[in-house]
Design a protein around this motif. Structure first.
Motif, PDB file in Angstrom:
ATOM      1  N   LEU A  23       0.850  -1.194   0.000  1.00  0.00           N
ATOM      2  CA  LEU A  23       0.000   0.000   0.000  1.00  0.00           C
ATOM      3  C   LEU A  23       0.886   1.244   0.000  1.00  0.00           C
ATOM      4  O   LEU A  23       1.592   1.524   0.973  1.00  0.00           O
ATOM      5  N   PHE A  24       0.858   1.987  -1.124  1.00  0.00           N
ATOM      6  CA  PHE A  24       1.563   3.266  -1.214  1.00  0.00           C
ATOM      7  C   PHE A  24       0.603   4.335  -0.698  1.00  0.00           C
ATOM      8  O   PHE A  24      -0.307   4.768  -1.409  1.00  0.00           O
ATOM      9  N   VAL A  72       9.387   4.598 -10.605  1.00  0.00           N
ATOM     10  CA  VAL A  72      10.565   3.725 -10.673  1.00  0.00           C
ATOM     11  C   VAL A  72      10.456   2.597  -9.663  1.00  0.00           C
ATOM     12  O   VAL A  72      10.741   1.434  -9.968  1.00  0.00           O
ATOM     13  N   TYR A  73      10.029   2.923  -8.456  1.00  0.00           N
ATOM     14  CA  TYR A  73       9.930   1.916  -7.400  1.00  0.00           C
ATOM     15  C   TYR A  73       8.765   0.965  -7.644  1.00  0.00           C
ATOM     16  O   TYR A  73       8.865  -0.242  -7.393  1.00  0.00           O
ATOM     17  N   ILE A  74       7.658   1.499  -8.153  1.00  0.00           N
ATOM     18  CA  ILE A  74       6.514   0.654  -8.478  1.00  0.00           C
ATOM     19  C   ILE A  74       6.900  -0.361  -9.544  1.00  0.00           C
ATOM     20  O   ILE A  74       6.568  -1.547  -9.452  1.00  0.00           O
ATOM     21  N   GLU A  75       7.616   0.109 -10.550  1.00  0.00           N
ATOM     22  CA  GLU A  75       8.042  -0.773 -11.639  1.00  0.00           C
ATOM     23  C   GLU A  75       8.906  -1.919 -11.107  1.00  0.00           C
ATOM     24  O   GLU A  75       8.736  -3.074 -11.512  1.00  0.00           O
ATOM     25  N   ILE A  78       6.629  -4.464  -9.338  1.00  0.00           N
ATOM     26  CA  ILE A  78       5.791  -5.215 -10.282  1.00  0.00           C
ATOM     27  C   ILE A  78       6.622  -6.263 -11.010  1.00  0.00           C
ATOM     28  O   ILE A  78       6.194  -7.416 -11.179  1.00  0.00           O
ATOM     29  N   GLU A  79       7.821  -5.901 -11.433  1.00  0.00           N
ATOM     30  CA  GLU A  79       8.668  -6.861 -12.144  1.00  0.00           C
ATOM     31  C   GLU A  79       9.113  -8.002 -11.241  1.00  0.00           C
ATOM     32  O   GLU A  79       9.467  -9.073 -11.722  1.00  0.00           O
ATOM     33  N   LYS A  80       9.091  -7.801  -9.949  1.00  0.00           N
ATOM     34  CA  LYS A  80       9.395  -8.877  -8.998  1.00  0.00           C
ATOM     35  C   LYS A  80       8.166  -9.732  -8.694  1.00  0.00           C
ATOM     36  O   LYS A  80       8.253 -10.698  -7.946  1.00  0.00           O
ATOM     37  N   GLY A  81       7.009  -9.351  -9.288  1.00  0.00           N
ATOM     38  CA  GLY A  81       5.804 -10.158  -9.123  1.00  0.00           C
ATOM     39  C   GLY A  81       4.887  -9.726  -8.000  1.00  0.00           C
ATOM     40  O   GLY A  81       4.027 -10.495  -7.561  1.00  0.00           O
ATOM     41  N   TYR A  82       5.001  -8.481  -7.526  1.00  0.00           N
ATOM     42  CA  TYR A  82       4.148  -7.985  -6.455  1.00  0.00           C
ATOM     43  C   TYR A  82       3.027  -7.106  -7.018  1.00  0.00           C
ATOM     44  O   TYR A  82       3.069  -6.683  -8.168  1.00  0.00           O
ATOM     45  N   LYS A  83       2.039  -6.821  -6.165  1.00  0.00           N
ATOM     46  CA  LYS A  83       0.994  -5.849  -6.477  1.00  0.00           C
ATOM     47  C   LYS A  83       1.257  -4.581  -5.672  1.00  0.00           C
ATOM     48  O   LYS A  83       1.803  -4.629  -4.568  1.00  0.00           O
ATOM     49  N   VAL A  84       0.828  -3.443  -6.236  1.00  0.00           N
ATOM     50  CA  VAL A  84       0.990  -2.155  -5.560  1.00  0.00           C
ATOM     51  C   VAL A  84      -0.339  -1.415  -5.601  1.00  0.00           C
ATOM     52  O   VAL A  84      -0.878  -1.158  -6.680  1.00  0.00           O
ATOM     53  N   ALA A  85      -0.862  -1.068  -4.422  1.00  0.00           N
ATOM     54  CA  ALA A  85      -2.104  -0.302  -4.321  1.00  0.00           C
ATOM     55  C   ALA A  85      -1.749   1.167  -4.080  1.00  0.00           C
ATOM     56  O   ALA A  85      -0.991   1.482  -3.149  1.00  0.00           O
ATOM     57  N   ILE A  86      -2.283   2.052  -4.910  1.00  0.00           N
ATOM     58  CA  ILE A  86      -1.998   3.483  -4.797  1.00  0.00           C
ATOM     59  C   ILE A  86      -3.126   4.149  -4.022  1.00  0.00           C
ATOM     60  O   ILE A  86      -4.283   4.146  -4.455  1.00  0.00           O
ATOM     61  N   CYS A  87      -2.791   4.716  -2.874  1.00  0.00           N
ATOM     62  CA  CYS A  87      -3.777   5.392  -2.020  1.00  0.00           C
ATOM     63  C   CYS A  87      -3.498   6.886  -2.032  1.00  0.00           C
ATOM     64  O   CYS A  87      -2.437   7.336  -1.583  1.00  0.00           O
ATOM     65  N   ARG A 106      -6.184   2.911  -7.452  1.00  0.00           N
ATOM     66  CA  ARG A 106      -5.810   1.887  -8.426  1.00  0.00           C
ATOM     67  C   ARG A 106      -4.914   0.850  -7.762  1.00  0.00           C
ATOM     68  O   ARG A 106      -4.130   1.183  -6.876  1.00  0.00           O
ATOM     69  N   VAL A 107      -5.066  -0.408  -8.197  1.00  0.00           N
ATOM     70  CA  VAL A 107      -4.142  -1.459  -7.783  1.00  0.00           C
ATOM     71  C   VAL A 107      -3.409  -1.924  -9.036  1.00  0.00           C
ATOM     72  O   VAL A 107      -4.020  -2.411  -9.988  1.00  0.00           O
ATOM     73  N   ILE A 108      -2.109  -1.740  -9.039  1.00  0.00           N
ATOM     74  CA  ILE A 108      -1.289  -2.144 -10.191  1.00  0.00           C
ATOM     75  C   ILE A 108      -0.792  -3.562  -9.934  1.00  0.00           C
ATOM     76  O   ILE A 108      -0.193  -3.843  -8.895  1.00  0.00           O
ATOM     77  N   THR A 109      -1.049  -4.457 -10.868  1.00  0.00           N
ATOM     78  CA  THR A 109      -0.643  -5.851 -10.741  1.00  0.00           C
ATOM     79  C   THR A 109       0.199  -6.237 -11.956  1.00  0.00           C
ATOM     80  O   THR A 109       0.222  -5.503 -12.953  1.00  0.00           O
ATOM     81  N   PRO A 110       0.892  -7.372 -11.908  1.00  0.00           N
ATOM     82  CA  PRO A 110       1.715  -7.759 -13.067  1.00  0.00           C
ATOM     83  C   PRO A 110       0.945  -7.848 -14.381  1.00  0.00           C
ATOM     84  O   PRO A 110       1.524  -7.673 -15.449  1.00  0.00           O
ATOM     85  N   GLY A 111      -0.360  -8.109 -14.301  1.00  0.00           N
ATOM     86  CA  GLY A 111      -1.150  -8.255 -15.525  1.00  0.00           C
ATOM     87  C   GLY A 111      -1.956  -7.040 -15.909  1.00  0.00           C
ATOM     88  O   GLY A 111      -2.673  -7.071 -16.913  1.00  0.00           O
TER      89      GLY A 111
END
Length: 873
Positions: A23-24, A72-75, A78-87, A106-111
């Protein structure tokens, strides 16, 4: 539970919504993370882990990243296979009462990546939803960055797995984690599995989205499994993206069995899109063929390679267009130049609909559309009906191009909220506000000169900052020259004083109001323009599809001209005949002339070709080039041959090379047998099977027996066209026993004790393996080569017994271990049993205990020499 501050309680409530994501959490100019998120993020991102007071008894872990560089950090996550939720903060902190309201936007996922920096230009990024229901397996696939959506179903679990892997998905959504078939994906790196609970409310919302947006959704959803998979996919997208998905129009329901199926093993072994050695595009078939001029064309080419056609009519349509292009070299060159100026319409349109397109995106879109008339002009020179047919009805979106180019300046800034985007004359009220700003700045410059003249202070200047606005600055040494009463002190500096006047403040209000109002208005106008274009995304997508196909077929013509490819005759019969065929990739990489070879196969007399000959002689190249020629023919490309007749092949299976599966706990031989099993179970009489050295991973007798049985099964039961490469010369006699088996071999010659590989496949079986010669070419030490030749001579001519007599034994491919120790415990000579003496028994006991896998070749040879000494003394 510890008592936390209101802000931290807000964080915990929001974090509970996304337990499987980082959670960002927006705090001012930073995205902060707390507790376990902070500890894990600090480790993965290599940033400092700190702590903060949060109302509890102890400081809690905390880390953060600046919001302006968060991408940059989100990328990296994601490339390591995690999800990131933007708050984000969703209300103005200046007017908020209590804790600022925050929500996940938004929740950014690998897909579900949409950011340009995180996408590969030439590759799709697919998200899959997989469902098993009532014996049917359904698949829904979406590339959010392009807006394409595909669905299919089958009753075969193996076919289902192969089809899912053909998309090379980054993420797979499932309702339950306990399905056995999920292990098939977990064993492969780079695929993120996302369990997602599909409640009734979510299902209804997803269904409504499908009905309102996806053309053909209700007709497609008459199949329960497909409906469930689509609802799962759309619900997941709604929950993670939390914004418009207006670009999802292109729902394609297809029967996977209308395309050639290439499983993961076949794509890997044939090096269709990446190389075996390095996993790179360069050196693969895709790397050779990709002469496309656009990113859309490059992505479509990869899809075509993954799914060759079984539709002869469509194959011939593509061939006609390629033929038309390649016969007009000047027109082909002009087309290539025109296409190069067309940007990625698919992804530009998707970002417009998604609401993330900036001014430069719109400008790229406008310029691309502006180039389409030039493409049509070039196409008009080609006379082929298949090229001309779609032009009359083609919507080139000229109105959108005109609207964009009239609005956006030539070099817009990246930010859409700071102004400077729209052209002068686009909107009259905006022009008025800009004129006020411009005149205001001119007035300020004029006022500065007036004040200098009035006071006589040459260093007097008028400046501006966000805290005080406009001010008059005078050095302390010149304060005595200021008139009394008109200047009001605003700020004292070390060497100067700053003042304001009523006249300056009045003008300041006018200028700043115009500037602020202009920026807000310009952003509103830009968003309005973007929203208007978003209404036309389906038009843009249809145009992009046409451009992509045109680009791929133009690339086929380019590559066919460069390497002298010919148009194959694709038919519905059984004969596969290639005259002077060549391996496309090997030929392109060779510095010398490629040795062409013929192949002739059918279902009546030449179903199975048993290919013998030594390593390095070209057997594997020969087998692969046959498969690649078939694939090229069925995607509509011309082929590397003098002439070719290709039947419609439904599947290609490969068992090539030696590799283990350590992660899956499978040995090299188990992998070999698993891939062979897959071919034997799934192949039909319309398939092509490539088996290279099947059986070599076990003992000689076991391997030979398996190879023999596999050939018989392919002959009697499967009846698939098969290229069977082997070192077991004993299999040559199958030509006499099985009516549709034919021997061919890689021809070699021995000159002055050296083997010469001719790379020519000729009729008949090979007379020897030349294994020692290949080992010599590989650089094995000379003593090893010499000793091996001595041992081979002894094995072929007979080995002396302990009485000095020579015992002839028919060894053929039998190893020394098989020779010295038979299953019956005795050595047979001419059918009679010979009793072993104590020395022989001692030797056999040593043989049983020798750890061959953990000994070097030299140690083994020395040990064999010692055994020989014992037997001959």
């Amino acid at each position: 539970m510890a008592k936390y501050t209101p802000m931290m309680e807000q964080y915990l409530r929001i974090k509970a919504q996304v337990p499987d994501a980082f959670l960002f959490f927006r705090l001012g100019d930073f995205y902060e993370m707390f507790f376990q998120d902070a500890q894990k993020a600090a480790e993965e991102l290599e940033i400092t882990l700190t702590g903060r007071e949060a109302g509890g008894e102890e400081r809690i872990p905390m880390c953060g990243v600046p919001y302006h560089s968060a991408q940059v950090y989100i990328e990296r996550l994601i490339e390591k296979g995690y999800k990131v939720a933007i708050c984000e903060q969703v209300e103005d902190p200046a007017t908020a009462k209590g804790v600022v309201k925050r929500e996940i936007v938004r929740v950014i996922t690998p897909g579900t990546v949409m950011e340009e920096s995180m996408l590969q230009e030439e590759e799709n990024r697919f998200l899959l939803a997989l469902v098993e229901s009532e014996g049917m397996y359904a698949l829904s696939a979406v590339d959010l960055s392009t807006g394409e959506c595909h669905v299919t179903q089958t009753d075969s679990p193996l076919f289902f797995l192969d089809e899912a892997l053909s998309y090379q998905p980054k993420e797979i959504v499932v309702e339950q984690e306990e399905q056995e078939w999920l292990a098939h994906f977990r064993q492969r790196g780079g695929i993120f599995i996302s369990p997602f609970s599909l409640s009734e409310e979510l299902r209804k919302r997803a269904y409504q989205l499908g009905v309102s947006q996806l053309v053909g959704f209700e007709e497609t959803c008459c199949e329960p499994a497909i409906q469930r998979s689509l609802e799962l996919l759309l619900a997941y997208l709604q929950e993670t993206q939390k914004r418009s998905l207006g670009h999802l129009h292109r729902l394609r329901s297809y029967d996977a069995k209308r395309y050639m199926m290439l499983d993961e093993s076949a794509r890997r072994n044939l090096e269709l899109t990446t190389t075996l050695s390095e996993g790179k595009k360069r050196g693969s078939l895709l790397g050779l063929l990709d002469k496309t001029a656009t990113a859309m064309g490059s992505r479509l080419l990869k899809k075509w390679l993954d799914k060759p056609l079984l539709d002869r009519e469509e194959i011939e349509r593509r061939q006609e267009i390629v033929e038309g292009f390649r016969t007009d070299l000047l027109g082909l060159s002009g087309l290539q130049e025109a296409l190069r100026k067309v940007y990625d319409l698919e992804r530009l349109a998707a970002r417009v609909a998604y609401g993330t397109a900036h001014a430069r995106d719109l400008l790229s879109l406008g310029r691309s559309l502006q180039q389409i008339p030039r493409v049509l002009e070039v196409l008009s020179s080609f006379q082929t009906p298949e090229i001309q047919a779609p032009l009359a009805q083609l919507d080139i979106c000229s109105d959108l191009a005109e609207g964009i180019l009239e609005a956006i300046v030539e070099e817009p800034p990246l930010s859409v909220k700071e102004g400077g985007i729209l052209r002068a004359g686009y909107h009259a009220p905006l022009d008025e506000l800009r004129e006020i700003q411009k005149n205001g700045k001119t007035w300020i410059a004029s006022l500065e000169q007036q004040e200098r003249d009035a006071t006589g202070i040459k260093s007097l200047k008028i400046g501006y900052n966000r805290v005080f606005g406009y001010y008059i600055e005078v050095t302390k040494s010149n304060l005595k020259h200021l008139p009394d009463g008109r200047y009001v002190r605003k700020q004292t500096l070390a060497n100067a004083e700053r003042f304001i006047t009523s006249e300056l403040k009045e003008k300041e209000q006018l200028i700043l109001h115009a500037s602020e109002k202009s920026t807000v208005l310009e952003y509103e106008l830009f968003v309005s323009l973007r929203d208007e274009i978003a209404k036309h995304v389906p038009r843009l997508q249809r145009l992009s599809e046409w451009i992509a196909e045109l680009d791929v077929l133009h690339a086929f013509a380019v590559i066919s001209n460069i390497y002298r490819y010919v148009r194959p005759f694709v038919h519905g019969g059984e004969q596969l005949w290639i005259e002077e065929g060549r391996h496309p990739v090997v030929e392109a990489a060779s510095t010398h002339a490629f040795i062409a070879n013929d192949v002739q196969m059918d279902g009546s007399d030449r179903q199975i070709l048993v290919v013998t000959g030594p390593n390095m002689a070209g057997k594997s190249t020969y087998m692969r080039q046959v498969a690649l020629t078939v694939i090229l023919a069925q995607i509509g490309c011309f082929v590397p041959a003098k002439r070719a007749q290709v039947p419609l092949i439904d599947r290609i299976f490969t068992r090539i090379g030696a590799a283990d599966d350590l992660a899956g706990g499978r040995s090299t031989f188990m992998v070999e047998m698993s891939e062979t099993c897959h071919a034997l179970k799934e192949a039909t009489n319309r398939s092509l099977v490539l088996l290279d050295e099947v059986g070599r991973g076990t003992s000689t007798y076991d391997g030979m027996a398996l190879a023999h049985a596999i050939v018989e099964y392919l002959h009697h039961q499967v009846r698939a066209k098969t290229l069977f490469s082997t070192h077991y010369h004993e299999l040559i006699h199958l030509e006499e026993e099985l009516s549709r088996v034919v021997n061919v071999h890689a021809k070699c010659e021995e000159q002055d004790g050296k083997v010469v590989f001719l790379h020519k496949i000729v009729p008949g079986g090979a007379d020897r393996s030349y294994g020692i010669h290949v080992a010599e070419l590989a650089g094995l030490p000379e003593p090893v080569i010499k000793r091996a030749k001595v041992i081979l001579t002894e094995l072929e001519s007979g080995i002396p017994d302990n009485t000095g007599n020579s015992r002839k034994v028919e060894l053929q491919q039998m190893s020394i271990f098989d020779f010295l120790e038979s299953e019956s415990g005795v050595v047979r000579e001419n059918g009679s049993e010979l009793a072993r003496d104590p020395i022989e028994e001692e030797v056999l006991e040593e043989l049983r205990s020798w750890d061959l896998l953990n000994r070097s070749p030299m140690e083994t040879l020395q040990w064999l020499q010692e055994l020989k000494r014992k037997l001959t003394e």
